[in-house]
Scaffold this active site. Structure first.
Site, PDB file in Angstrom:
ATOM      1  N   SER A 137       0.834  -1.201   0.000  1.00 33.77           N
ATOM      2  CA  SER A 137       0.000   0.000   0.000  1.00 33.77           C
ATOM      3  C   SER A 137       0.869   1.251   0.000  1.00 33.77           C
ATOM      4  O   SER A 137       1.953   1.266   0.606  1.00 33.77           O
ATOM      5  CB  SER A 137      -0.861  -0.010   1.259  1.00 33.77           C
ATOM      6  N   TYR A 161      -1.451  -0.705  10.579  1.00 37.62           N
ATOM      7  CA  TYR A 161      -1.711  -1.304   9.267  1.00 37.62           C
ATOM      8  C   TYR A 161      -0.513  -1.078   8.328  1.00 37.62           C
ATOM      9  O   TYR A 161       0.006  -2.011   7.713  1.00 37.62           O
ATOM     10  CB  TYR A 161      -2.993  -0.693   8.681  1.00 37.62           C
ATOM     11  N   LYS A 165       2.392  -3.701   6.537  1.00 40.70           N
ATOM     12  CA  LYS A 165       2.675  -3.771   5.092  1.00 40.70           C
ATOM     13  C   LYS A 165       4.175  -3.591   4.830  1.00 40.70           C
ATOM     14  O   LYS A 165       4.769  -4.326   4.049  1.00 40.70           O
ATOM     15  CB  LYS A 165       1.882  -2.697   4.334  1.00 40.70           C
TER      16      LYS A 165
HETATM   17  C1  UD1 Z   1      -6.884   5.192   3.395  1.00 42.97           C
HETATM   18  C2  UD1 Z   1      -5.900   4.725   4.398  1.00 42.97           C
HETATM   19  C3  UD1 Z   1      -4.806   3.992   3.659  1.00 42.97           C
HETATM   20  C4  UD1 Z   1      -5.380   2.860   2.807  1.00 42.97           C
HETATM   21  C5  UD1 Z   1      -6.396   3.467   1.839  1.00 42.97           C
HETATM   22  C6  UD1 Z   1      -7.065   2.443   0.946  1.00 42.97           C
HETATM   23  C7  UD1 Z   1      -6.002   6.348   6.230  1.00 42.97           C
HETATM   24  C8  UD1 Z   1      -5.286   7.460   6.953  1.00 42.97           C
HETATM   25  N1  UD1 Z   1      -5.377   5.845   5.155  1.00 42.97           N
HETATM   26  O1  UD1 Z   1      -6.228   6.105   2.554  1.00 42.97           O
HETATM   27  O2  UD1 Z   1      -3.889   3.467   4.567  1.00 42.97           O
HETATM   28  O3  UD1 Z   1      -4.347   2.228   2.098  1.00 42.97           O
HETATM   29  O4  UD1 Z   1      -7.381   4.134   2.608  1.00 42.97           O
HETATM   30  O5  UD1 Z   1      -7.910   1.598   1.655  1.00 42.97           O
HETATM   31  O6  UD1 Z   1      -7.068   5.929   6.629  1.00 42.97           O
HETATM   32  N2  UD1 Z   1     -12.401  11.573   3.057  1.00 42.97           N
HETATM   33  C9  UD1 Z   1     -13.370  12.518   3.370  1.00 42.97           C
HETATM   34  N3  UD1 Z   1     -14.483  12.088   4.014  1.00 42.97           N
HETATM   35  C10 UD1 Z   1     -14.682  10.774   4.365  1.00 42.97           C
HETATM   36  C11 UD1 Z   1     -13.684   9.820   4.022  1.00 42.97           C
HETATM   37  C12 UD1 Z   1     -12.554  10.272   3.381  1.00 42.97           C
HETATM   38  O7  UD1 Z   1     -13.242  13.696   3.088  1.00 42.97           O
HETATM   39  O8  UD1 Z   1     -15.716  10.470   4.980  1.00 42.97           O
HETATM   40  C13 UD1 Z   1     -11.190  12.036   2.348  1.00 42.97           C
HETATM   41  C14 UD1 Z   1      -9.923  11.775   3.118  1.00 42.97           C
HETATM   42  O9  UD1 Z   1      -9.607  12.877   3.921  1.00 42.97           O
HETATM   43  C15 UD1 Z   1      -8.921  11.572   1.982  1.00 42.97           C
HETATM   44  C16 UD1 Z   1      -9.743  11.043   0.816  1.00 42.97           C
HETATM   45  O10 UD1 Z   1     -11.102  11.291   1.146  1.00 42.97           O
HETATM   46  O11 UD1 Z   1      -8.392  12.802   1.600  1.00 42.97           O
HETATM   47  C17 UD1 Z   1      -9.554   9.554   0.609  1.00 42.97           C
HETATM   48  O12 UD1 Z   1      -9.791   8.919   1.855  1.00 42.97           O
HETATM   49  P1  UD1 Z   1      -9.804   7.327   1.981  1.00 42.97           P
HETATM   50  O13 UD1 Z   1     -10.695   6.740   0.957  1.00 42.97           O
HETATM   51  O14 UD1 Z   1     -10.068   6.977   3.398  1.00 42.97           O
HETATM   52  O15 UD1 Z   1      -8.335   6.922   1.541  1.00 42.97           O
HETATM   53  P2  UD1 Z   1      -6.920   7.412   2.125  1.00 42.97           P
HETATM   54  O16 UD1 Z   1      -7.070   8.286   3.297  1.00 42.97           O
HETATM   55  O17 UD1 Z   1      -6.146   7.952   0.984  1.00 42.97           O
END
Ligand code: UD1
Length: 350
Positions: A137, A161, A165
């Site tokens: 990841s 996590y 990895k």
């Molecule tokens: C997350 C995990 C990462 C994992 C990846 C794929 C964290 C800190 N990182 O990455 O380790 O490999 O998922 O499963 O959890 N967002 C919102 N609102 C929400 C949810 C997310 O604004 O309700 C934003 C987040 O701030 C981020 C983006 O959407 O900027 C993507 O979020 P997410 O899908 O959770 O992925 P990652 O944070 O990139």
């Protein structure tokens, strides 16, 4: 026909990869505990491949088992070697993947992700099965000033996590060094896989409340939750929301096969590859594209930044393109359309 064992093949990326393998006439063996997945995903995988009406019948055999149970692993390899001659390769998706959960249950995460992989490699070694593609990841990278992450960028995971990895990547490095003429290994560092197969028959099906952005967008569009919380609009980006590198899950699935084929036809090696599109999309852009392509509303509100989030995570995918001669094809529009089709056809999952 080549025989491929897919550990964790019933999950989101696993099921799409099984489908891609069947489409290329591989014999697919799935080893899965089904703790975070449903066997219905594999029934659907077979349905889609049967619809293709190809000359060869799709072959998919399922073994229910846990990587922590060495007997179950051993029996699986024994069955494959006794009845189907040998294994050409293993693709390993069998791990736990929630960052939040890993903080509360580090023992479970280290056991399943690290010990489970040690058990797998021990069994592979015993059977002289030495071709492996491992799901890593982009979460293993530390914060980078340069928003394009290269494979040699600083590694510094900040949660259990991510630690598991990176530990497995190091473990695979030691395995490779112990017998450089024998092992063909690859760790694929995924960025943000979203979307679904274009049929809408298989897709992401998180158990419990999702944490990732895409299933939350589809839930909101469907009215299962009132609004989406956008974590922060004060990031130093063009619209203030964080930037990620979203990749279509079918592109990701096809890249696994390309990597495996590369490992099979080349000298022993240990590849570490970023798997992303190289294009960044902000949270707000993703919402807007989803709304436009699917003609639905995704009500959202701005909330505080989520602890542990980073501003921008985008792959430098030039190594993947130059070495493997493959690049992701699908646009964010495709990802939004296909992911929404899956959710609409299956509002309650499998
Ligand atoms: C997350 C995990 C990462 C994992 C990846 C794929 C964290 C800190 N990182 O990455 O380790 O490999 O998922 O499963 O959890 N967002 C919102 N609102 C929400 C949810 C997310 O604004 O309700 C934003 C987040 O701030 C981020 C983006 O959407 O900027 C993507 O979020 P997410 O899908 O959770 O992925 P990652 O944070 O990139």
């Amino acid at each position: 026909m080549k025989n491929i064992l897919v550990i964790g093949g019933a999950g989101f990326i696993g099921s799409h990869t099984c489908l891609a393998l069947l489409e290329k006439d591989y014999k697919v063996f799935v080893f899965d505990s089904f703790v975070n997945s449903s066997s219905n995903s594999l029934k659907r995988v077979l349905e889609i491949s049967e619809l293709k009406n190809k000359k060869t019948e799709p072959f998919l055999k399922i073994y229910r088992g846990d990587l922590l149970n060495k007997k179950q692993l051993e029996n699986t390899f024994k069955d494959i070697y006794e009845n189907y001659e040998f294994l050409d390769g293993v693709i390993h998706f069998g791990g736990l993947k929630s960052v939040a959960e890993s903080i509360y249950s580090p023992i479970e995460y280290w056991k399943t992700n690290v010990l489970g992989t040690i058990n797998l490699l021990e069994t592979m070694s015993k059977y002289e099965s030495k071709h492996l593609v491992f799901s890593s990841s982009a979460t293993i990278y530390g914060s980078s000033k340069n928003s394009f992450l290269k494979e040699d960028s600083e590694l510094n995971p900040i949660n259990p996590y991510g630690n598991t990895k990176l530990t497995v990547e190091k473990f695979l490095g030691d395995i490779f060094k112990s017998a450089r003429k024998e092992w063909h290994l690859a760790s694929l560092r995924y960025f943000n896989p979203i979307g679904a197969h274009y049929s809408g028959l298989i897709g992401e099906c998180p158990i419990g409340k999702p944490n990732n952005i895409f299933p939350l967008i589809t839930n909101t569009a469907l009215g299962l939750q009132k609004e989406l919380k956008v974590f922060g609009n004060d990031w130093p980006t063009k619209d203030g929301t964080p930037i990620r590198d979203y990749i279509h899950v079918m592109d990701l699935a096809n890249i696994h096969i390309r990597v495996l084929e590369h490992l099979i036809s080349n000298k022993p090696n240990y590849l570490k590859l970023n798997v992303g599109t190289g294009k960044g999309t902000s949270v707000l852009e993703l919402i807007k594209i989803f709304e436009r392509v699917n003609k639905v509303r995704v009500p959202y509100v701005y909330a505080k930044r989520r602890p542990g989030d980073k501003c921008s995570i985008v792959a430098d995918n030039s190594l993947l393109i130059s070495k493997l001669k493959i690049s992701p094809k699908s646009s964010i529009e495709d990802m939004c359309r296909d992911g929404w089709k899956w959710k609409n056809l299956n509002p309650n999952g499998y």
